[in-house]
Design a protein around this motif. Structure first.
Motif, mmCIF file in Angstrom:
data_model
loop_
_atom_site.group_PDB
_atom_site.id
_atom_site.type_symbol
_atom_site.label_atom_id
_atom_site.label_comp_id
_atom_site.label_asym_id
_atom_site.label_seq_id
_atom_site.Cartn_x
_atom_site.Cartn_y
_atom_site.Cartn_z
ATOM 1 N N ASP A 39 -1.945 -100.883 25.710
ATOM 2 C CA ASP A 39 -2.752 -99.854 25.055
ATOM 3 C C ASP A 39 -2.928 -98.618 25.930
ATOM 4 O O ASP A 39 -3.616 -97.671 25.535
ATOM 5 N N GLY A 40 -2.285 -98.589 27.084
ATOM 6 C CA GLY A 40 -2.338 -97.421 27.954
ATOM 7 C C GLY A 40 -1.013 -96.701 28.058
ATOM 8 O O GLY A 40 -0.852 -95.823 28.908
ATOM 9 N N GLY A 41 -0.061 -97.072 27.184
ATOM 10 C CA GLY A 41 1.254 -96.468 27.292
ATOM 11 C C GLY A 41 1.840 -95.964 25.990
ATOM 12 O O GLY A 41 3.054 -95.787 25.884
ATOM 13 N N LEU A 42 0.998 -95.714 25.001
ATOM 14 C CA LEU A 42 1.514 -95.270 23.697
ATOM 15 C C LEU A 42 2.097 -93.860 23.789
ATOM 16 O O LEU A 42 1.613 -93.023 24.556
ATOM 17 N N ARG A 43 3.092 -93.589 22.955
ATOM 18 C CA ARG A 43 3.601 -92.229 22.806
ATOM 19 C C ARG A 43 2.560 -91.425 22.027
ATOM 20 O O ARG A 43 2.052 -91.894 20.994
ATOM 21 N N PRO A 44 2.229 -90.217 22.470
ATOM 22 C CA PRO A 44 1.229 -89.420 21.735
ATOM 23 C C PRO A 44 1.587 -89.225 20.267
ATOM 24 O O PRO A 44 0.705 -89.305 19.398
ATOM 25 N N ALA A 45 2.863 -88.977 19.980
ATOM 26 C CA ALA A 45 3.261 -88.786 18.581
ATOM 27 C C ALA A 45 3.020 -90.049 17.764
ATOM 28 O O ALA A 45 2.648 -89.980 16.575
ATOM 29 N N THR A 46 3.209 -91.209 18.394
ATOM 30 C CA THR A 46 2.959 -92.475 17.701
ATOM 31 C C THR A 46 1.475 -92.629 17.381
ATOM 32 O O THR A 46 1.115 -93.102 16.288
ATOM 33 N N ILE A 47 0.605 -92.237 18.295
ATOM 34 C CA ILE A 47 -0.836 -92.322 18.038
ATOM 35 C C ILE A 47 -1.202 -91.476 16.825
ATOM 36 O O ILE A 47 -1.943 -91.917 15.936
ATOM 37 N N VAL A 48 -0.679 -90.272 16.772
ATOM 38 C CA VAL A 48 -0.977 -89.373 15.651
ATOM 39 C C VAL A 48 -0.491 -89.976 14.336
ATOM 40 O O VAL A 48 -1.213 -89.986 13.327
ATOM 41 N N GLU A 49 0.723 -90.507 14.342
ATOM 42 C CA GLU A 49 1.280 -91.081 13.113
ATOM 43 C C GLU A 49 0.530 -92.339 12.692
ATOM 44 O O GLU A 49 0.235 -92.529 11.510
ATOM 45 N N LEU A 50 0.205 -93.203 13.644
ATOM 46 C CA LEU A 50 -0.521 -94.427 13.310
ATOM 47 C C LEU A 50 -1.928 -94.114 12.813
ATOM 48 O O LEU A 50 -2.445 -94.797 11.917
ATOM 49 N N ALA A 51 -2.560 -93.093 13.397
ATOM 50 C CA ALA A 51 -3.895 -92.704 12.928
ATOM 51 C C ALA A 51 -3.829 -92.279 11.462
ATOM 52 O O ALA A 51 -4.701 -92.643 10.655
ATOM 53 N N ARG A 52 -2.810 -91.531 11.121
ATOM 54 C CA ARG A 52 -2.655 -91.086 9.739
ATOM 55 C C ARG A 52 -2.369 -92.270 8.814
ATOM 56 O O ARG A 52 -2.929 -92.378 7.719
ATOM 57 N N GLU A 53 -1.520 -93.193 9.253
ATOM 58 C CA GLU A 53 -1.144 -94.335 8.420
ATOM 59 C C GLU A 53 -2.278 -95.340 8.243
ATOM 60 O O GLU A 53 -2.393 -95.971 7.186
ATOM 61 N N THR A 54 -3.093 -95.501 9.281
ATOM 62 C CA THR A 54 -4.139 -96.525 9.230
ATOM 63 C C THR A 54 -5.504 -95.968 8.860
ATOM 64 O O THR A 54 -6.471 -96.734 8.742
ATOM 65 N N GLY A 55 -5.606 -94.656 8.703
ATOM 66 C CA GLY A 55 -6.884 -94.067 8.337
ATOM 67 C C GLY A 55 -7.844 -93.897 9.494
ATOM 68 O O GLY A 55 -9.051 -93.706 9.276
ATOM 69 N N TYR A 56 -7.346 -93.915 10.720
ATOM 70 C CA TYR A 56 -8.212 -93.720 11.885
ATOM 71 C C TYR A 56 -8.514 -92.230 12.004
ATOM 72 O O TYR A 56 -7.611 -91.406 12.166
ATOM 73 N N GLU A 57 -9.782 -91.854 11.953
ATOM 74 C CA GLU A 57 -10.163 -90.448 11.834
ATOM 75 C C GLU A 57 -10.838 -89.881 13.076
ATOM 76 O O GLU A 57 -11.309 -88.733 13.051
ATOM 77 N N ASP A 58 -10.870 -90.619 14.175
ATOM 78 C CA ASP A 58 -11.668 -90.186 15.324
ATOM 79 C C ASP A 58 -10.863 -89.551 16.454
ATOM 80 O O ASP A 58 -11.400 -89.336 17.544
ATOM 81 N N LEU A 59 -9.581 -89.256 16.246
ATOM 82 C CA LEU A 59 -8.793 -88.646 17.319
ATOM 83 C C LEU A 59 -9.378 -87.294 17.703
ATOM 84 O O LEU A 59 -9.733 -86.487 16.842
ATOM 85 N N PRO A 60 -9.447 -87.006 18.996
ATOM 86 C CA PRO A 60 -9.971 -85.704 19.432
ATOM 87 C C PRO A 60 -9.005 -84.560 19.161
ATOM 88 O O PRO A 60 -9.422 -83.402 19.083
ATOM 89 N N GLU A 61 -7.721 -84.865 19.021
ATOM 90 C CA GLU A 61 -6.688 -83.882 18.697
ATOM 91 C C GLU A 61 -5.685 -84.549 17.760
ATOM 92 O O GLU A 61 -5.400 -85.744 17.903
ATOM 93 N N THR A 62 -5.134 -83.795 16.840
ATOM 94 C CA THR A 62 -4.168 -84.379 15.899
ATOM 95 C C THR A 62 -2.761 -83.827 16.075
ATOM 96 O O THR A 62 -1.879 -84.144 15.289
ATOM 97 N N GLU A 63 -2.542 -83.008 17.101
ATOM 98 C CA GLU A 63 -1.199 -82.546 17.447
ATOM 99 C C GLU A 63 -0.792 -83.268 18.718
ATOM 100 O O GLU A 63 -1.575 -83.341 19.685
ATOM 101 N N ALA A 64 0.429 -83.823 18.736
ATOM 102 C CA ALA A 64 0.829 -84.734 19.810
ATOM 103 C C ALA A 64 0.707 -84.106 21.191
ATOM 104 O O ALA A 64 0.218 -84.750 22.136
ATOM 105 N N GLY A 65 1.152 -82.870 21.356
ATOM 106 C CA GLY A 65 1.097 -82.234 22.668
ATOM 107 C C GLY A 65 -0.318 -82.054 23.165
ATOM 108 O O GLY A 65 -0.631 -82.335 24.333
ATOM 109 N N ARG A 66 -1.193 -81.574 22.294
ATOM 110 C CA ARG A 66 -2.594 -81.392 22.684
ATOM 111 C C ARG A 66 -3.280 -82.730 22.933
ATOM 112 O O ARG A 66 -4.122 -82.845 23.830
ATOM 113 N N LEU A 67 -2.919 -83.744 22.151
ATOM 114 C CA LEU A 67 -3.505 -85.061 22.353
ATOM 115 C C LEU A 67 -3.090 -85.634 23.708
ATOM 116 O O LEU A 67 -3.908 -86.225 24.424
ATOM 117 N N GLU A 68 -1.830 -85.455 24.062
ATOM 118 C CA GLU A 68 -1.361 -85.925 25.370
ATOM 119 C C GLU A 68 -2.149 -85.266 26.492
ATOM 120 O O GLU A 68 -2.564 -85.941 27.457
#
Length: 387
Positions: A39-68
């Motif tokens: 859980d400490g090695g996810l690709r940022p783009a994967t986090i964004v996509e999984l959040a969208r697919e699973t309905g997780y709404e608490d990401l501090p950023e939704t663009e992969a570069g900014r999230l990284e």
């Protein structure tokens, strides 16, 4: 106290100016990783996509570069507790079978592309139950993902073997249950057990029933110890719990005295750790972030290497630290002028300390690691003899 004749200013063992690796050779060198959190090695783009697919709404950023960038800056606080807060979001998107499978497969692919030939990746099954999965379903999804990642890596020309370490959270009360789970799935992709989480106030001795169970079952386990907390944490992990390895263990430096004249004295615990060849799962970049070391130059790994502790190099959390095994070695080569011989030493140390059978470890050392470094050294010598 045990005196040692090695000075902290003395050259690293095996120093060979003709074999100093550049970044490209570091990347191609065979590497072994013992301490890496899924859980400490996810690709940022994967986090964004999984959040969208699973309905997780608490990401501090939704663009992969900014999230990284957010992950790196949030983790770079000097506090282990703050560092651990970043996992809320990675764990948050890892609550379905599909998400666990994808994250595990990508983990294996990413490590293989970085030259890792053997990895033990840890995760806490109890943290992935919010979507209705059972503990068993979590373990099976992750294992299937690792196997898929191995297949994809092989198709790309990269060889890797990934084993899982099942982790119990030290602030919770499910350690025995997770230990039993690890034992049921041993030889089915799970190679051992671990406890993790904030050390302060949560000593490993709270989970003695789990460790006693694993010892009765002749199973392997490591314990996060000697990172944010000092020598008592290491002592308890070894003498009360019987850990095979120390997750981090960097604070063993507190039991080593370096005099003004460069002479070194080891305390009783440090001597025990060295004499018993207890592996230290050192994670330099992570240690800088959590305040366990102030800089690469001052990281204890340099002295521990010279004193011949069973030191290994690891990533801990690749996303939060913005790192990889190649990056960790690049920093060490730049700081301590390590050579391919030093890199091989760290890598063989790690392979010797892996939680797989002896004959399999030996085969990896003799058939993959040593030939890989020999080829890199020959390549370097050929290039420079032609100049």
């Amino acid at each position: 106290m045990v005196s040692d004749s090695l000075s902290p200013a003395s050259p690293a063992p095996g120093r060979n100016q003709s074999a100093v690796p550049d970044a490209e050779r570091i990347r191609r060198s065979p590497k072994v990783l013992l301490h890496d959190h899924l859980d400490g090695g996810l690709r940022p783009a994967t986090i964004v996509e999984l959040a969208r697919e699973t309905g997780y709404e608490d990401l501090p950023e939704t663009e992969a570069g900014r999230l990284e960038t957010w992950f790196r800056e949030s983790a770079d606080s000097g506090s282990l507790e703050r560092y651990l807060e970043t996992f809320t979001h990675t764990v948050g998107v890892m609550q379905t079978r599909e998400a666990l499978f994808r994250v595990a497969a990508e983990c294996a692919e990413d490590l293989a592309a970085d030259g890792v030939v053997y990895a033990e990746v840890r995760y806490a099954p109890e943290q992935h139950l919010r979507g209705g999965l059972t503990l068993e379903e979590v373990v099976e999804a992750v294992d299937e993902g690792f196997r898929e990642g191995e297949r994809r890596a092989a198709a790309d020309g990269h060889r890797i073997r990934v084993g899982a370490l099942l982790t119990a959270m030290r602030h919770a009360a499910r350690a025995l249950e997770i230990a039993e789970l690890a034992n049921r799935y041993r030889d089915l992709g799970v190679v051992g057990f671990d406890i993790a989480g904030a050390e302060a106030g949560h000593p490993p001795t709270r989970h003695l029933d789990a460790f006693e169970y694993l010892k009765r079952e002749n199973n392997h386990f490591t314990i996060h110890a000697g990172e944010a907390f000092g020598l008592p944490s290491i002592w308890q992990a070894l003498q009360w719990c019987g850990a095979d390895r120390l997750g981090h263990g960097v604070r063993i430096i507190d039991d080593i005295q370096v005099a003004d004249d460069g002479s070194v004295k080891l305390g009783r615990l440090a001597s025990y750790v060295r004499d018993k060849r207890i592996p230290l799962e050192l994670c330099p970049s992570s240690n800088l972030q959590t305040g366990a070391a102030p800089s690469y130059a001052e990281h204890p790994i340099g002295l521990l290497r010279r004193l011949h502790f069973r030191a290994t190099v690891n990533t801990d959390n690749r996303l939060m630290s913005g790192t990889s095994m190649s990056n960790e070695f690049e920093q060490l080569v730049r700081t301590f002028h390590y050579t391919l011989d030093d890199m091989q030493w760290f890598t063989v140390n790690a392979m010797k300390s892996a939680f797989i059978p002896f004959d399999e470890r030996l085969a990896m050392i003799n058939e993959v690691i040593k030939p890989g470094y020999a080829a890199l050294k020959s390549e370097w010598l050929f290039r420079n003899s032609a100049v």
